[in-house]
Design a protein around this motif. Structure first.
Motif, mmCIF file in Angstrom:
data_model
loop_
_atom_site.group_PDB
_atom_site.id
_atom_site.type_symbol
_atom_site.label_atom_id
_atom_site.label_comp_id
_atom_site.label_asym_id
_atom_site.label_seq_id
_atom_site.Cartn_x
_atom_site.Cartn_y
_atom_site.Cartn_z
ATOM 1 N N GLU A 4 -42.782 -35.339 -3.783
ATOM 2 C CA GLU A 4 -43.202 -35.465 -5.705
ATOM 3 C C GLU A 4 -44.509 -36.204 -6.105
ATOM 4 N N LYS A 5 -44.261 -36.492 -7.525
ATOM 5 C CA LYS A 5 -45.439 -36.857 -8.231
ATOM 6 C C LYS A 5 -45.833 -37.994 -7.529
ATOM 7 N N GLY A 6 -47.234 -38.275 -8.143
ATOM 8 C CA GLY A 6 -47.592 -39.609 -6.954
ATOM 9 C C GLY A 6 -48.242 -39.521 -5.446
ATOM 10 N N ASP A 7 -48.105 -38.482 -4.960
ATOM 11 C CA ASP A 7 -48.085 -38.283 -3.145
ATOM 12 C C ASP A 7 -49.622 -37.892 -3.657
ATOM 13 N N PHE A 8 -49.270 -38.315 -2.217
ATOM 14 C CA PHE A 8 -51.525 -38.263 -1.636
ATOM 15 C C PHE A 8 -50.869 -36.788 -0.825
ATOM 16 N N ILE A 9 -51.348 -35.105 -0.438
ATOM 17 C CA ILE A 9 -51.277 -34.412 -0.108
ATOM 18 C C ILE A 9 -52.337 -33.468 0.180
ATOM 19 N N LYS A 10 -52.497 -32.716 1.666
ATOM 20 C CA LYS A 10 -53.467 -31.871 1.977
ATOM 21 C C LYS A 10 -53.361 -30.372 1.911
ATOM 22 N N ILE A 11 -54.375 -30.026 1.080
ATOM 23 C CA ILE A 11 -53.803 -29.100 0.820
ATOM 24 C C ILE A 11 -54.887 -27.420 1.210
ATOM 25 N N GLN A 12 -54.173 -26.377 1.720
ATOM 26 C CA GLN A 12 -55.362 -25.685 2.278
ATOM 27 C C GLN A 12 -55.236 -23.768 0.896
ATOM 28 N N TYR A 13 -55.708 -23.475 0.104
ATOM 29 C CA TYR A 13 -55.515 -22.562 -0.683
ATOM 30 C C TYR A 13 -56.291 -21.699 -0.748
ATOM 31 N N THR A 14 -56.013 -20.748 -1.211
ATOM 32 C CA THR A 14 -57.459 -19.359 -1.824
ATOM 33 C C THR A 14 -56.829 -18.389 -3.098
ATOM 34 N N GLY A 15 -57.571 -19.251 -4.099
ATOM 35 C CA GLY A 15 -57.302 -18.421 -5.833
ATOM 36 C C GLY A 15 -57.841 -17.419 -5.802
ATOM 37 N N LYS A 16 -57.321 -16.363 -6.311
ATOM 38 C CA LYS A 16 -57.229 -15.203 -6.436
ATOM 39 C C LYS A 16 -56.972 -14.514 -8.229
ATOM 40 N N PHE A 17 -58.093 -13.546 -8.416
ATOM 41 C CA PHE A 17 -57.659 -13.178 -9.543
ATOM 42 C C PHE A 17 -57.823 -11.226 -9.552
ATOM 43 N N ASN A 18 -58.011 -10.985 -11.068
ATOM 44 C CA ASN A 18 -57.681 -9.168 -10.785
ATOM 45 C C ASN A 18 -57.715 -8.442 -10.030
ATOM 46 N N GLU A 19 -56.128 -9.106 -9.492
ATOM 47 C CA GLU A 19 -55.548 -8.541 -7.755
ATOM 48 C C GLU A 19 -55.650 -8.179 -6.631
ATOM 49 N N GLY A 20 -56.656 -9.550 -6.764
ATOM 50 C CA GLY A 20 -57.399 -9.966 -5.357
ATOM 51 C C GLY A 20 -58.149 -10.447 -4.887
ATOM 52 N N MET A 21 -59.541 -10.885 -6.146
ATOM 53 C CA MET A 21 -61.106 -11.029 -6.386
ATOM 54 C C MET A 21 -60.848 -12.556 -5.712
ATOM 55 N N VAL A 22 -61.403 -12.664 -4.667
ATOM 56 C CA VAL A 22 -61.301 -15.229 -4.440
ATOM 57 C C VAL A 22 -62.099 -15.113 -4.943
ATOM 58 N N PHE A 23 -61.800 -16.417 -5.970
ATOM 59 C CA PHE A 23 -63.048 -17.391 -6.743
ATOM 60 C C PHE A 23 -62.548 -18.656 -6.751
ATOM 61 N N GLU A 142 -54.789 -14.422 -16.074
ATOM 62 C CA GLU A 142 -53.501 -15.078 -14.951
ATOM 63 C C GLU A 142 -54.658 -14.750 -13.711
ATOM 64 N N VAL A 143 -53.772 -16.028 -12.668
ATOM 65 C CA VAL A 143 -54.515 -16.524 -11.202
ATOM 66 C C VAL A 143 -53.833 -16.291 -10.650
ATOM 67 N N GLU A 144 -53.517 -16.889 -9.279
ATOM 68 C CA GLU A 144 -52.746 -16.286 -7.968
ATOM 69 C C GLU A 144 -53.506 -17.361 -6.583
ATOM 70 N N TYR A 145 -52.076 -18.421 -6.222
ATOM 71 C CA TYR A 145 -53.043 -19.115 -4.931
ATOM 72 C C TYR A 145 -52.026 -18.824 -4.309
ATOM 73 N N GLU A 146 -52.682 -18.328 -2.995
ATOM 74 C CA GLU A 146 -52.092 -18.726 -2.175
ATOM 75 C C GLU A 146 -51.972 -20.179 -1.415
ATOM 76 N N TYR A 147 -50.908 -21.151 -1.042
ATOM 77 C CA TYR A 147 -51.526 -21.937 -0.296
ATOM 78 C C TYR A 147 -50.464 -23.057 0.777
ATOM 79 N N THR A 148 -50.776 -23.979 0.949
ATOM 80 C CA THR A 148 -50.306 -24.492 2.453
ATOM 81 C C THR A 148 -50.068 -26.071 1.732
ATOM 82 N N ILE A 149 -49.008 -26.902 1.745
ATOM 83 C CA ILE A 149 -49.458 -28.315 2.023
ATOM 84 C C ILE A 149 -49.231 -28.464 3.327
#
Length: 253
Positions: A4-23, A142-149
């Protein structure tokens, strides 16, 4: 239990754009493989407060309703990522306005500059004038994120340490928390961290509000450091703080 809003969470993520370029990524190996690794970077996951705007809007909204341990991906349109590209933020400037930054260099397309507190990139050189784009580098994309909570934080000490690491890049700061008081023992290296000096009041206010604890103290510890060691330590921290400050401004936007 759903996030929920206000929760503290630890996330792992990778952000990409242009069909696979990691930023951006929290994975050190992925950073190295894609040429974006920095030795001063913090890897292994970020702690964020859901709904607080500490990451881009589209990703922040996607956390809600998910469960601890969730893994997935999301495609985020520019409007909920780094914003549309704004032509009004592309300016034509005289080279003389940039002389303090250029020094003996000649301007060239792709060169990063800063003017009146704004960061931009030179996109064209026309004689003694340059066109500078002050948009975010990923504006309009447009960007894409793969993430894990990875986990939902319940322990207040973990919450404090996680939020400070998010803002400063410094992990595992000594912290004590009671029902009435948060005590944060700030190491000497934070004395050279510009982002910390600018953000520490906001961090204190956010922790007091989020944790419902009425008081917070920063306790500075200053062990003796030989002058030559202090000077050597200060330079890289100042350099890193500039990059961190830019990230903070982008997150707040």
């Amino acid at each position: 239990m759903a996030i929920e809003k206000g929760d503290f969470i630890k996330i792992q993520y990778t952000g990409k754009f242009n069909e696979g370029m990691v930023f951006d990524t929290t994975d050190e190996e992925v950073a190295k493989e894609n040429g974006i690794y920095t030795p001063r970077g913090v890897y292994g996951g970020d702690v964020v407060v859901v709904g607080s705007g500490q990451t881009i809007k589209g990703l922040d909204e996607d956390f809600e309703g998910k469960e601890e341990g969730y893994s997935g991906s999301i495609t985020v349109p520019a409007e909920k990522a780094f914003g549309p590209h704004n032509p009004a933020l592309v300016e034509t400037l005289s080279v003389t306005k940039l002389k303090d930054q250029l020094k003996d260099q000649k301007p060239y397309p792709g060169m990063g500059i800063e003017l009146n507190g704004k960061r931009g990139v030179i996109i064209q050189v026309i004689g003694r004038r340059v066109r500078v784009d002050f948009n975010h580098a990923l504006a309009g994309k447009e960007v894409e994120y793969e993430y894990t909570i990875e986990k939902k934080l319940e322990d207040n000490v973990e919450k404090v340490k996680g939020l400070i690491a998010l803002y400063t890049g410094i992990e595992d700061i000594e912290t004590e928390v009671t029902e009435d008081l948060i005590q944060i023992y700030t190491p000497i290296e934070l004395s050279f961290n510009q982002r910390w000096l600018v953000s520490k009041v906001n961090i204190a206010n956010e922790l007091i509000e989020r944790l419902g604890i009425p008081n917070l103290e920063y306790i500075e510890r200053h062990p003796y450091v030989p002058p030559e060691e202090e000077a050597a330590a200060a330079a890289p921290v100042e350099e890193e703080s500039e990059a961190e400050a830019e990230e903070a401004e982008q997150s707040e936007e």
